[in-house]
Design an enzyme around this catalytic site. Sequence first.
Site, mmCIF file in Angstrom:
data_model
loop_
_atom_site.group_PDB
_atom_site.id
_atom_site.type_symbol
_atom_site.label_atom_id
_atom_site.label_comp_id
_atom_site.label_asym_id
_atom_site.label_seq_id
_atom_site.Cartn_x
_atom_site.Cartn_y
_atom_site.Cartn_z
ATOM 1 C CB SER A 292 -2.510 -5.606 -9.768
ATOM 2 O OG SER A 292 -3.548 -4.934 -9.490
ATOM 3 C CE1 TYR B 278 0.194 -0.591 -9.911
ATOM 4 C CE2 TYR B 278 -2.206 -1.288 -10.084
ATOM 5 C CZ TYR B 278 -0.766 -1.588 -9.456
ATOM 6 O OH TYR B 278 -0.874 -2.411 -8.374
#
Length: 245
Positions: free
Chosen positions: A151, A164
């Site tokens: 990501s 995350y």
Amino acid sequence: MDTFSHSKTLPLVGQVAIITGAGRGIGAAIASLLARLGATAVLCGRTRTALESTAKAIAQAGGKAQVITCDVTSIESVEAVAKNIESSLGRVDVLVNNAGIGGFGGPLHLLAPDAWDQILNTNLRGVYYTIHAFAPMMLRARSGHIINISSISGKNPLPNGAAYAASKWGVNGLSYSVAEELRGHNIRVSVICPGSTHTDLSPHEGKDPAKMLQPEDVAHAVEMLVTQTPQSFVSEIVLRPTQKP
């Protein structure tokens, strides 16, 4: 169409591609694309009904897919899948580590320890488990491509999503390092870092879904990686929407 032309049109004919988190979103899009390129797509995930839905769509489009339930947070589950693939298909050419969960609920000091464990175990430990289980087959074949879906949060700060972000920073560091370990064995390890993508995983508040990346955009990046010429190696792709959503 002759065999040569067919192989050029479908560059992954005869190959086996394993995709984790293949039941929906980015994973389903990647699996469908790899099947269209000629690979047998092995769909892995925890929810069999979702995997079977992806497999049905692939079959309707004329592709090949197999469904195997797998929990990437369990080394026993991942190793069982590896044994299954080795005995039934005998090879792994492409491994796409896509399985992941989000975690955008607030500041880190309020995050429960079990939530931290769940995020890190799925997003980072799971990548280690699959590489540990499947890389030996690639090493024996002296060929393969490992693609880790990270990501843009693995490169930038993510307030209220620190766990995350930490998991994705970890995936990036793992990917760069394993790439150096395996490139001498003709195995390429790449990481894709998408920005805002329209999936169930990402928070959408205040964003225009029409301007966000779509799962198919990430799948297109995977296609670029698996169709590279042998002498080239794209180690990282950072993918952003054209317009900020």
